[in-house]
Scaffold this motif. Structure first.
Motif, PDB file in Angstrom:
ATOM      1  N   ALA A  78       0.888  -1.305  -0.063  1.00 39.13           N
ATOM      2  CA  ALA A  78       0.059   0.027  -0.051  1.00 39.13           C
ATOM      3  C   ALA A  78       0.790   1.296   0.102  1.00 39.13           C
ATOM      4  N   TYR A  79       2.155   1.203   0.613  1.00 38.05           N
ATOM      5  CA  TYR A  79       3.006   2.418   0.490  1.00 38.05           C
ATOM      6  C   TYR A  79       3.605   2.823  -0.789  1.00 38.05           C
ATOM      7  N   VAL A  96      -2.857   8.544   6.407  1.00 34.61           N
ATOM      8  CA  VAL A  96      -2.017   7.662   5.837  1.00 34.61           C
ATOM      9  C   VAL A  96      -2.591   6.275   6.191  1.00 34.61           C
ATOM     10  N   ALA A  97      -2.863   6.103   7.299  1.00 29.82           N
ATOM     11  CA  ALA A  97      -3.682   4.762   8.066  1.00 29.82           C
ATOM     12  C   ALA A  97      -5.047   4.537   7.134  1.00 29.82           C
ATOM     13  N   ARG A  98      -5.540   5.604   6.673  1.00 26.79           N
ATOM     14  CA  ARG A  98      -6.848   5.246   6.076  1.00 26.79           C
ATOM     15  C   ARG A  98      -6.632   4.672   4.835  1.00 26.79           C
ATOM     16  N   LEU A  99      -5.689   5.621   4.242  1.00 21.15           N
ATOM     17  CA  LEU A  99      -5.256   5.334   2.663  1.00 21.15           C
ATOM     18  C   LEU A  99      -4.886   3.729   2.554  1.00 21.15           C
ATOM     19  N   VAL A 100      -4.012   3.558   3.598  1.00 18.25           N
ATOM     20  CA  VAL A 100      -3.370   1.903   3.513  1.00 18.25           C
ATOM     21  C   VAL A 100      -4.575   1.069   3.660  1.00 18.25           C
ATOM     22  N   ASN A 101      -5.347   1.255   4.630  1.00 17.61           N
ATOM     23  CA  ASN A 101      -6.531   0.359   4.987  1.00 17.61           C
ATOM     24  C   ASN A 101      -7.323   0.126   3.850  1.00 17.61           C
ATOM     25  N   GLU A 102      -7.643   1.217   3.056  1.00 21.20           N
ATOM     26  CA  GLU A 102      -8.543   1.193   1.837  1.00 21.20           C
ATOM     27  C   GLU A 102      -8.080   0.497   0.698  1.00 21.20           C
ATOM     28  N   PHE A 103      -6.517   0.662   0.538  1.00 19.58           N
ATOM     29  CA  PHE A 103      -5.755   0.030  -0.505  1.00 19.58           C
ATOM     30  C   PHE A 103      -5.760  -1.289  -0.536  1.00 19.58           C
ATOM     31  N   VAL A 122      -7.169  -3.345  -3.438  1.00 15.19           N
ATOM     32  CA  VAL A 122      -6.317  -3.794  -4.498  1.00 15.19           C
ATOM     33  C   VAL A 122      -5.858  -5.053  -4.255  1.00 15.19           C
ATOM     34  N   PRO A 123      -6.033  -6.097  -4.704  1.00 15.69           N
ATOM     35  CA  PRO A 123      -5.246  -7.487  -4.476  1.00 15.69           C
ATOM     36  C   PRO A 123      -3.788  -7.465  -4.527  1.00 15.69           C
ATOM     37  N   THR A 124      -3.166  -8.039  -3.590  1.00 14.75           N
ATOM     38  CA  THR A 124      -1.602  -8.055  -3.692  1.00 14.75           C
ATOM     39  C   THR A 124      -1.141  -8.752  -4.960  1.00 14.75           C
ATOM     40  N   ASP A 125      -1.902  -9.652  -5.431  1.00 10.30           N
ATOM     41  CA  ASP A 125      -1.597 -10.439  -6.548  1.00 10.30           C
ATOM     42  C   ASP A 125      -1.490  -9.488  -7.864  1.00 10.30           C
ATOM     43  N   TRP A 126      -2.700  -8.661  -7.915  1.00  6.56           N
ATOM     44  CA  TRP A 126      -2.851  -7.497  -8.844  1.00  6.56           C
ATOM     45  C   TRP A 126      -1.254  -6.797  -9.009  1.00  6.56           C
ATOM     46  N   VAL A 127      -0.930  -6.071  -7.589  1.00  7.29           N
ATOM     47  CA  VAL A 127       0.214  -5.334  -7.382  1.00  7.29           C
ATOM     48  C   VAL A 127       1.517  -6.334  -8.011  1.00  7.29           C
ATOM     49  N   ILE A 128       1.516  -7.406  -7.662  1.00  2.25           N
ATOM     50  CA  ILE A 128       2.822  -8.297  -7.984  1.00  2.25           C
ATOM     51  C   ILE A 128       2.910  -8.539  -9.499  1.00  2.25           C
ATOM     52  N   ASP A 129       1.836  -8.671 -10.058  1.00  2.00           N
ATOM     53  CA  ASP A 129       1.721  -8.824 -11.461  1.00  2.00           C
ATOM     54  C   ASP A 129       2.261  -7.602 -12.229  1.00  2.00           C
ATOM     55  N   TYR A 130       1.750  -6.550 -11.730  1.00  2.00           N
ATOM     56  CA  TYR A 130       2.022  -5.175 -12.315  1.00  2.00           C
ATOM     57  C   TYR A 130       3.537  -5.057 -12.109  1.00  2.00           C
ATOM     58  N   LEU A 131       4.057  -5.171 -10.996  1.00  7.57           N
ATOM     59  CA  LEU A 131       5.445  -4.697 -10.870  1.00  7.57           C
ATOM     60  C   LEU A 131       6.375  -5.683 -11.842  1.00  7.57           C
ATOM     61  N   LYS A 132       6.037  -7.074 -11.907  1.00  5.08           N
ATOM     62  CA  LYS A 132       6.668  -8.171 -12.423  1.00  5.08           C
ATOM     63  C   LYS A 132       6.713  -7.694 -14.091  1.00  5.08           C
ATOM     64  N   ASN A 133       5.662  -7.465 -14.348  1.00  2.00           N
ATOM     65  CA  ASN A 133       5.505  -7.070 -15.796  1.00  2.00           C
ATOM     66  C   ASN A 133       6.332  -5.842 -16.188  1.00  2.00           C
ATOM     67  N   GLY A 167       3.200 -10.047   4.522  1.00  2.00           N
ATOM     68  CA  GLY A 167       2.474  -9.535   3.637  1.00  2.00           C
ATOM     69  C   GLY A 167       3.409  -8.338   2.722  1.00  2.00           C
ATOM     70  N   LYS A 168       4.583  -8.290   3.175  1.00  2.00           N
ATOM     71  CA  LYS A 168       5.793  -7.380   2.654  1.00  2.00           C
ATOM     72  C   LYS A 168       6.186  -7.670   1.304  1.00  2.00           C
ATOM     73  N   LEU A 169       6.690  -6.828   0.301  1.00  2.00           N
ATOM     74  CA  LEU A 169       7.219  -7.083  -1.006  1.00  2.00           C
ATOM     75  C   LEU A 169       8.572  -6.262  -0.964  1.00  2.00           C
ATOM     76  N   LEU A 170       9.615  -7.136  -1.425  1.00  2.00           N
ATOM     77  CA  LEU A 170      10.807  -6.433  -1.841  1.00  2.00           C
ATOM     78  C   LEU A 170      10.839  -6.098  -3.150  1.00  2.00           C
ATOM     79  N   ILE A 171      11.116  -5.042  -3.495  1.00  7.04           N
ATOM     80  CA  ILE A 171      11.040  -4.521  -5.061  1.00  7.04           C
ATOM     81  C   ILE A 171      12.385  -3.880  -5.220  1.00  7.04           C
ATOM     82  N   LEU A 172      13.119  -4.169  -6.424  1.00  9.12           N
ATOM     83  CA  LEU A 172      14.436  -3.801  -6.729  1.00  9.12           C
ATOM     84  C   LEU A 172      14.075  -2.838  -7.984  1.00  9.12           C
ATOM     85  N   PHE A 173      14.460  -1.721  -7.955  1.00 12.25           N
ATOM     86  CA  PHE A 173      14.426  -0.834  -9.053  1.00 12.25           C
ATOM     87  C   PHE A 173      15.761  -0.409  -9.675  1.00 12.25           C
TER      88      PHE A 173
END
Length: 263
Positions: free
Chosen positions: A158-159, A183-190, A194-205, A218-224
Motif C-alpha cells: 500500500a505504501y 495515511v492509515a486510512r489510505l493504507v486500509n482502503e488500498f 487492491v489485491p496483492t497479486d494484482w500489484v505483484i503482476d503489475y510490478l513483474k510485468n 505481506g511485505k514485498l521486496l522490490i528492486l528498482f
C-alpha cells in the motif's frame, strides 16, 4: 572535499509506526551491530561533541543508556564503521527520531560505483541483506533504499501508492505526525480494494520477474536497480506516479476512489 550525505535507507515512520519509535530504533541498532560490528559512537543529538558512549560492543548497554535518559536521547545517532569497505574507514550513521529513521553515508556512494562491477554487485548485495533485515521487523511497514533515487523498497504494498500532496506532507518532518490518520486510512482502503497479486503482476510485468519478491507479513521486496545499486532500471518517482494512475484506473472500474484530496 565536501562531504555529501546520502540516506542508504530511510523511513518516514511517524505516519504509521504503531510502537515506541525509540524501542524500534534500538532494534535497528541491534541489526546494524550484527552486520557492522560495534557501535563506534552513541550520542543524543543535543549532546556536545565529546559526549556519548564510544566503542560499545553490547546492544544491552545501548538500550539501558537510551531508555534510562529518554529526554536526552529522544533524538539519537549511532555511528558505525562499515567493514565491507577495507580501503579506508567508511562511516555509516543511524539517526532515529519520532518522524523518521535514516541510515546515512557521506562518500557520495563512491563505494558502490567503483571500476569493478563484481565488487559493486557484492557491496550492493551486502547492503540489501542489511536492508531486508531491518525491513523484516514487524514494526517497520515501509523502508526505502537511497533517498534521491529510491533504488529499492521493502514493505506493505500500500505504501507504493503515494499521492503527491499527501506525501509532500509526510516528507516534511514538521508535518509527518499530522498525516498519520490519513495515511492509515489510505493504507486500509488500498488493502481492502487492491489485491496483492494484482500489484505483484503489475510490478513483474514492468520491472522483471526477479525484481519482485514476496516476503513475510505481506511485505514485498522490490528492486528498482539492475545488479548494481546505482544502475537504475527506471526513474522510481515517475514509476510510482504511473503506478498511482494505474491503480486509480483499476479502481475506477469498481467505483472506488482511494485518495480524496487533490492529485
Amino acid at each position: 572535499m565536501e562531504e555529501v550525505e546520502r540516506w542508504l535507507m530511510f523511513s518516514y515512520w511517524g505516519s504509521y509506526l504503531k510502537k515506541d519509535y525509540m524501542q524500534v530504533g534500538l532494534d535497528v541498532t541491534e541489526i546494524l551491530m550484527k552486520h557492522w560490528g560495534q557501535a563506534k559512537w552513541l550520542r543524543g543529538v543535543a549532546f556536545s561533541y565529546n559526549e556519548g558512549l564510544r566503542d560499545v560492543d553490547s546492544v544491552d548497554v545501548i538500550r539501558r543508556e537510551v531508555l534510562h535518559d529518554r529526554d536526552r536521547y529522544k533524538l539519537y545517532d549511532v555511528t558505525y564503521f562499515n567493514p565491507s569497505v577495507t580501503e579506508e574507514i567508511y562511516v555509516n550513521r543511524l539517526h532515529v527520531d519520532d518522524a523518521m529513521l535514516t541510515v546515512e553515508e557521506y562518500d557520495d556512494l563512491k563505494y558502490f560505483q567503483t571500476d569493478d562491477p563484481k565488487l559493486n554487485k557484492h557491496r550492493t548485495q551486502l547492503l540489501l541483506e542489511v536492508f531486508t533485515d531491518i525491513a523484516s521487523l514487524r514494526t517497520i511497514e515501509e523502508l526505502w533504499m537511497i533517498n534521491h533515487d529510491r533504488n529499492a523498497f521493502m514493505g506493505n504494498p500500500a505504501y507504493l501508492y503515494r499521492p503527491r500532496p499527501l506525501y509532500e506532507q509526510v516528507e516534511d518532518t514538521l508535518c509527518t505526525m499530522k498525516t498519520q490518520d490519513e495515511v492509515a486510512r489510505l493504507v486500509n482502503e488500498f488493502e481492502a480494494n487492491v489485491p496483492t497479486d494484482w500489484v505483484i503482476d503489475y510490478l513483474k510485468n514492468r520491472l522483471g520477474v526477479d525484481a519482485v519478491q514476496k516476503m513475510a507479513d505481506g511485505k514485498l521486496l522490490i528492486l528498482f536497480y539492475d545488479g548494481e545499486l546505482t544502475k537504475s532500471k527506471v526513474n522510481t518517482r515517475e514509476f510510482l506516479r504511473t503506478f498511482e494512475r494505474d491503480v486509480d484506473s483499476f479502481l475506477l472500474e469498481k467505483g472506488v476512489r482511494l485518495y480524496k484530496g487533490e492529485s
